[in-house]
Design an enzyme around this catalytic site. Structure first.
Site, mmCIF file in Angstrom:
data_model
loop_
_atom_site.group_PDB
_atom_site.id
_atom_site.type_symbol
_atom_site.label_atom_id
_atom_site.label_comp_id
_atom_site.label_asym_id
_atom_site.label_seq_id
_atom_site.Cartn_x
_atom_site.Cartn_y
_atom_site.Cartn_z
ATOM 1 C CG HIS A 63 -1.894 -2.174 -5.906
ATOM 2 N ND1 HIS A 63 -1.859 -1.067 -6.721
ATOM 3 C CD2 HIS A 63 -0.810 -2.916 -6.224
ATOM 4 C CE1 HIS A 63 -0.795 -1.154 -7.515
ATOM 5 N NE2 HIS A 63 -0.148 -2.255 -7.248
ATOM 6 C CE LYS A 114 1.490 0.775 -5.079
ATOM 7 N NZ LYS A 114 1.507 -0.611 -4.753
ATOM 8 C CG ASP A 117 2.241 11.341 15.665
ATOM 9 O OD1 ASP A 117 2.177 10.213 16.201
ATOM 10 O OD2 ASP A 117 3.237 12.080 15.740
#
Lengths: 150, 150
Positions: A88, A90, A95
């Site tokens: 779940h 996000k 870099d």
């Protein structure tokens, strides 16, 4: 935001700008990824030689509109969970330095219609635990570890 | 985390500890809220005189297991969106000072089974935009503004 774009377009353009700044690596860890614009940006980075790795949720990656198939087609490495709860998260790390995280899944619905937040953080104190979590998940979801008869 | 609790219980206990430290105010902005333990903690804080305000998503607040009805029954102010996209935030602010945010909805499924992140941040630079967003949403979702025939 004082810019003249509609809110969703403004949010999308800011997110795109952060992603397209990647020069070396991009880690993406997303429950749902269906935004065509963000999918295009990620393929573009891969084409430029940025090392892109994607972790996603098995139950969502096959849904209509998912970008995951197109990413794989372009040669980008994708790994996913195998069972149990949702993957779940996000978040993305650009870099190894810039953490992009929040409530936002990379879907057009979420960008245009939902009430969401996206946090962009460069303090190593916050970035490192997310990078560590990415590496942990990346190993855990290694296809060599799949069990076909759980 | 080196503690001996199972991962989900450990995450829950850390979240509870942060919430129960509230002395003056608690703003909660959650897509889905069904964890009985977290519901109990929020009612406890309200009973102690902490000013609790809750914003949630209209489509999720009525689902089975939602804590929203119990919070309202206890006299806690709750506001929700009215239409369109989801109110998809997952954050809380303790005493105007500590931001708790991430991918985690306050549900037992998410705490026990999902792969999630929770960020606890005290830098005003990060906390303020979330507090501002809460106040914006709180006014926008004021029931005095509901339209019954959109």
């Amino acid at each position: 935001c004082p810019c003249p774009l509609p809110h969703g377009d403004c949010a999308l353009s800011r997110l795109l700008r952060r992603l397209l700044a990647a020069r070396r690596s991009l880690e993406i860890c997303l429950f749902a990824f269906s935004s065509p614009q963000l999918g295009r940006a990620v393929r573009l980075l891969h084409g430029r030689g940025v090392r892109v790795r994607v972790v996603t949720d098995a139950q969502y990656m096959g849904l209509r509109g998912s970008q995951i198939g197109l990413l794989r087609q372009a040669g980008i490495q994708v790994r996913h969970d195998q069972e149990g709860g949702y993957m779940h998260h996000k978040f993305a790390v650009v870099d190894g330095r810039v953490l992009i995280t929040g409530s936002l899944n990379w879907t057009t619905q979420a960008i245009q219609n939902n009430r969401e937040n996206v946090l962009v953080v460069e303090d190593a104190e916050y970035v490192k635990p997310f990078l560590d979590e990415f590496e942990r998940i990346w190993e855990e979801y290694n296809p060599a570890n799949y069990r076909f008869f759980p």
